[in-house]
Design an enzyme around this catalytic site. Structure first.
Site, PDB file in Angstrom:
ATOM      1  N   LYS A   1      -8.160  38.810   5.984  1.00  0.00           N
ATOM      2  CA  LYS A   1      -7.127  37.907   5.478  1.00  0.00           C
ATOM      3  C   LYS A   1      -7.870  36.672   4.975  1.00  0.00           C
ATOM      4  O   LYS A   1      -8.812  36.203   5.640  1.00  0.00           O
ATOM      5  CB  LYS A   1      -6.184  37.550   6.629  1.00  0.00           C
ATOM      6  CG  LYS A   1      -4.950  36.755   6.217  1.00  0.00           C
ATOM      7  CD  LYS A   1      -4.076  36.475   7.437  1.00  0.00           C
ATOM      8  CE  LYS A   1      -2.730  35.883   7.037  1.00  0.00           C
ATOM      9  NZ  LYS A   1      -1.862  35.629   8.193  1.00  0.00           N
TER      10      LYS A   1
ATOM     11  N   SER B   1       2.807  37.180   7.176  1.00  0.00           N
ATOM     12  CA  SER B   1       2.009  36.643   6.097  1.00  0.00           C
ATOM     13  C   SER B   1       0.715  37.410   5.844  1.00  0.00           C
ATOM     14  O   SER B   1       0.097  37.219   4.807  1.00  0.00           O
ATOM     15  CB  SER B   1       1.656  35.194   6.403  1.00  0.00           C
ATOM     16  OG  SER B   1       0.792  35.125   7.528  1.00  0.00           O
TER      17      SER B   1
ATOM     18  N   SER C   1       3.123  37.411  11.901  1.00  0.00           N
ATOM     19  CA  SER C   1       2.412  37.651  10.645  1.00  0.00           C
ATOM     20  C   SER C   1       1.467  38.847  10.633  1.00  0.00           C
ATOM     21  O   SER C   1       0.975  39.223   9.579  1.00  0.00           O
ATOM     22  CB  SER C   1       1.628  36.397  10.228  1.00  0.00           C
ATOM     23  OG  SER C   1       2.503  35.460   9.649  1.00  0.00           O
TER      24      SER C   1
END
Lengths: 455, 530
Positions: B140, B215, B239
């Site tokens: 990420k 996310s 997330s």
């Protein structure tokens, strides 16, 4: 009714703590020694994304030490909080500080100015935070810019906050000096005001006093405003700045107007107050507990260990002696010798009559060596005998002892051969010379040590 | 209900937060923040007398400190090399005394680290930077990688090349993993759909018209599409679990403190849990074993993670709790059916099932949005464009909204009503979980009340978007581990996920049950057809 104005002053004193590394990272804590800008920085003190603080144990110890030195209670549970504001020298947009649970609170400073009454200025709290970077202001290609150096960013900073107990500029100066002495004696900071490792701030307002016959009655609550003077870098300037501010506020209040809450700096060159261009509209620091650092819980043992590192501050001992009524000259000599000071304090604790205590100073001056050698309880009886007219002055006693030894060769030889009773004969001879006023136990000690050392 | 907030107050909040907002934004944010505050006002009903606030979930850890030793600093060039304006080793900013902006730019030339470029694969928009095609793991883009652009999905960091790498990356590299891609995500990890990325939304590999969840959108989508074997993620309010569920893969949100946060762009510090997304529970477990452990650079990381709860029990002895609040009104019927199917499967396998209640769970979302935004507003304070990155005008709409909401919730006069109150209710939520774990070993429930929704469907209604997190945030508030795994599909062939929740440090137990389930079912073997 006549209205009189009295200054209400509180101080905030910042000192940079003497550690090897910074508060929350391993960068070197040496902003003044750095040869170039931004060489002692890392992700933590530059506020890079993802960086996290880990507190410096030594800085916590020094803060606790400072708290103890200022007579504070050490809080068993403390924590760090975030204090939010935006300024280019504050890399994270918040300063890690302490708000609700500082390391130390509730202390007291005691001193007198010349021969005045003792003044007690309460210390509200001592907390630990991180210093900011340093801004330099330059003109480059005709444009005003600020240059930033983060070598100082994250240096451990202890903040000492007093209660608004100070009533004059002079008192403020004395309070600051007193704090300086304690900081220096404890060795927690260089407290060099020129370099900025000790920085002074004063909060000033004026309160009305109504005269009621002879008795002055101060209004219970504090004024609803305060003016802050920041960046003061000497005791003298602080006195001047506060006097200037008191005068300014007096004029405003006497003309019936209200004083605005405001922040000033002290312009060292012009020797005048200048309004600070801080753009905090209304300070709202939005404090909340620092989630990146677990709470700090200090045990009694832990605090005791710090306490043991603190030798009693000379100033404190001196004040203690003065307070008991000992003359300044004698107090100075006593404080100059740690061993002597401890013994005298021990004696004072045991003696109740004020008159007696006054005389201890003088007695101590004349019997320094003896006092250091003998235990407290024996000293007390010796002191009391002395007060009853016995001669215990070592110089005088020595002269008598010398005379007795020279005049009684036979008895001296007998004693040296092991005849104990001869010693008491010699003591009696000395007492004869002293017309019965010599301190017998002192004479006996002196004789026996003289006779064994003269072998 | 009906909390009123004026545009003047929002303007003041923007000032406190150091944000410039236009008149149009002012109007919009006033309404949206008022809506959200109206929702969180339900906390007024909760009695909290005598309840201590919870600001951290650390099992009572205290006194984490370092010895006073000097460590190596960055070089001056590393320190100032990411700044737009510098001179002679100083950072430069507009004069704090002057008015207006200076036009001075960088006066010292630093060699720019070569910028890797965005790469488009299969129309998914998952890759922000290609690092090493031979690599096997995706990160990420919140995870800092030294010398490799790390953006956090935001324009503020679009050119930022970190001076250091996160602790987790170092552990992974030491174990032989190599980074293949830096992956797209909602900017600053703000979002439940991936649509808040400043580099465009990630698409769901099962159907490009749908969101992959957020996310950690790119992480879940990349794993589902087979672009990487594993991807790291962060889970602050769901997330990792939400995108794993929307993309039909396995996602672990570890116990708070099990994995170091050092070097990962912070969203909400007391909630952030870095974790992992993979295709099977077994694989996730393997990578987690590498990431877990105490880091002396993260004072909130702990050692217990390595030990965990011993996995010696036979699964037949495990008691599973079904919290009724997870199956409340508003739960999509297809989700309900899939999760109930999974419960039945586990029951058949001999696990004991018990229904129970977590009475304060219904307040979790309100609590979460006050605590998370307050911490976010604080954590995003450092992005001022002076030392690195772009200035604060580069923040996207969602970041600004959260910064303002959090600034408001913790501002003078409102902190007690909002932030502090939330911290007290957090204590009650934790207590509910603790009570439940006296009766059962783990809890089971859906990850999201709905299956994947369409791109754009909730984009204009932040409150509706926030409601997607209603079943995931309680786990973060209590610092618990949560394992999301696929348990079915909608009739449109979109994945549905469930989550297993255990007490702190019970990852091994979750893995046991998860592996047992994946041994009985084939949902995790399904792959999208991209």
């Amino acid at each position: 009714m006549k209205i009189k104005l009295i200054p209400i002053i509180g101080l905030e004193v910042h000192v940079e703590l003497k550690t090897n590394s910074k508060m929350f990272c391993g960068c070197k804590n040496d902003p003044f020694g750095a040869s170039k800008p931004n060489i002692y920085t890392c992700p933590v003190c530059l506020g890079l994304p993802g960086a996290l603080p880990v507190p410096n144990k030594k800085a916590i110890e020094l803060t606790v030490k400072l708290g103890l030195g200022l007579g504070c209670e050490i809080n068993r549970e403390s924590r760090f909080d975030r204090k939010h504001y935006f300024y280019p020298d504050l890399p994270k947009g918040y300063q890690i500080s302490q708000y609700e649970k500082p390391f130390a609170s509730g202390g007291e400073l005691k001193f007198r100015i010349q021969n005045s009454e003792f003044r007690i200025i309460r210390v509200r709290r001592v907390h630990l935070e991180e210093d900011t970077g340093k801004l330099l202001h330059r003109k480059i290609d005709g444009e005003e810019v600020s240059l930033i150096d983060f070598n100082r960013s994250g240096v451990p900073l202890a903040e000492i906050v007093t209660e608004p107990d100070i009533r004059s500029a002079q008192e403020a100066k004395e309070t600051a000096k007193k704090i300086y002495q304690i900081v220096r004696a404890l060795g927690v900071s260089d407290a060099d005001m020129e370099k900025g490792s000790m920085r002074l701030e004063a909060n000033i307002s004026l309160s009305e006093i109504k005269e009621k016959g002879k008795r002055k009655k101060e209004k219970g609550e504090l004024p609803d405003y305060k003016v802050e003077i920041k960046n003061i870098n000497s005791f003298r300037f602080m006195e001047r700045a506060i006097n200037a501010e008191i005068e300014r506020q007096e004029k405003i209040l006497e003309s019936g107007k209200k004083v605005q809450q405001q922040t000033f700096g002290w312009d060292t060159e012009k020797q005048e107050l200048k309004p600070q261009r801080v753009k905090e509209e209304a300070a709202d620091y939005r404090y909340f507990p620092e989630p990146d650092i677990p709470p700090i819980v200090l045990s009694d043992d832990w605090i005791l260990k710090i306490k043991d590192q603190i030798s009693k501050l000379p100033e404190e001992i001196y004040e203690g002696l003065i307070r008991t009524g000992i003359a300044a000259a004698a107090a100075k000599v006593i404080v100059g010798d740690r061993e002597l000071a401890e013994k005298i304090n021990g004696i004072i604790r045991e003696i109740k009559e004020i008159g007696d205590i006054r005389d201890i100073g003088n007695w101590a001056l004349h019997h320094q060596e003896m006092i250091k050698e003998k235990p407290v309880d024996e000293l007390i009886s010796l002191f009391k005998q002395g007060r009853e007219g016995l001669v215990s002055d070592s110089g005088q006693l020595k002269r008598w002892v010398k005379e007795v030894v020279e005049d009684n060769v036979q008895a001296v030889n007998d004693y040296r051969k092991g005849k104990e009773a001869a010693l008491m004969f010699l003591v009696g001879q000395a007492q004869r010379l002293a017309k019965g006023k010599a301190d017998v136990s002192l004479v006996k000690d002196m004789l026996s040590s003289k006779l064994s050392s003269d072998l | 209900m009906g909390f009123k907030i004026s545009p003047q107050e929002i303007q003041h909040v923007a000032q406190l937060a150091n944000l410039q907002i236009s008149d149009k934004e002012l109007k919009l944010y006033t309404k949206q923040i008022q809506d959200i505050l109206g929702y969180v006002e339900q906390l007024d009903k909760v009695k909290v007398e005598g309840v201590e606030p919870t600001y951290q979930t650390l099992d009572g850890t205290t006194n984490v400190w370092r010895e006073d030793e000097v460590k190596e600093s960055l070089s001056q060039e590393e320190a100032v090399g990411q700044a737009e304006k510098t001179m002679d080793g100083y950072f430069i900013t507009d004069s704090v005394f002057g008015k207006g902006k200076s036009t001075i730019r960088q006066l010292t030339e630093y060699k720019k680290v070569q910028e890797s470029t965005k790469r488009e694969i299969d129309g998914l928009n998952v890759v922000l930077t290609e690092v090493d095609v031979k690599g096997n793991i995706g990160l990420k883009d919140l995870f800092l990688t030294k010398g490799i652009r790390s953006t956090a999905g935001s324009n503020v960091l679009r050119e930022y090349t970190p001076q250091y790498s996160s602790s987790v990356i170092k552990l992974l590299e030491k174990a032989g993993f190599a980074t293949k891609y830096k992956l797209n995500c909602d900017a600053w990890a703000h979002g439940s759909s991936g649509e808040n990325s400043d580099f465009g939304p990630v698409k769901n590999p099962w159907n490009l018209e749908f969101t992959p969840g957020g996310s950690s959108s790119g992480s879940a989508a990349a794993v589902a599409a087979g672009l990487v074997d594993f991807a790291t993620g962060t889970d602050t309010g769901g997330s990792i679990r939400l995108p794993a569920s929307f993309c039909g893969v396995v996602g672990l949100k570890p116990t708070y403190g099990a994995v170091s946060r050092y070097g990962i762009v912070a969203m909400a510090s007391s909630l952030d849990s870095p974790g992992i997304i993979g295709r099977t529970v077994e694989e996730v477990e393997k990578v987690f074993g590498v990431m877990v452990g105490e880091d002396r650079r993260d004072a909130t990381s702990k050692r217990e993670g390595k030990r965990g709860i011993r996995r010696i029990r036979r699964t037949e002895e495990i008691k599973i709790g079904i919290p009724e609040e997870f199956f409340a009104e508003g739960l999509d019927s297809s989700v309900k059916k899939a999760v109930n199917g999974a419960i039945e499967e586990l029951s058949k396998a001999g696990l004991e099932i018990k229904r129970l209640s977590l009475p304060h769970l219904k307040y979790a979302l309100a609590v979460y949005y006050l605590i998370a935004t307050t911490e976010t507003a604080s954590n995003l304070g450092r992005y001022d464009g002076i030392r690195y990155g772009q200035d604060r005008s580069f923040f996207g709409a969602e970041a600004k909204r959260r910064i303002m909401l959090g600034t408001f919730a913790s501002s003078a006069g409102y902190s007690a009503k909002f932030f502090e109150k939330a911290a007290r209710v957090r204590t009650l939520i934790i207590k509910d979980f603790n009570d439940a774990f006296k009766d059962v070993d783990v809890l089971i429930g859906p990850v999201s009340p709905t299956p994947p929704f369409k791109l754009g469907e909730k984009a204009n209604d932040p409150l509706q978007m926030y409601l997607s997190d209603i079943l995931t945030v309680p786990v973060n508030l209590a610092g618990l581990p949560g394992l999301a795994l696929p348990c079915g599909f909608t009739k449109n062939n979109l994945p549905i996920g469930m989550q297993l929740i255990g007490p702190r440090w019970s990852e091994n137990l979750l893995f046991d049950i998860g592996e047992k389930y994946q041994g009985l079912t084939n949902w995790h073997k399904e792959r999208p057809r991209v």
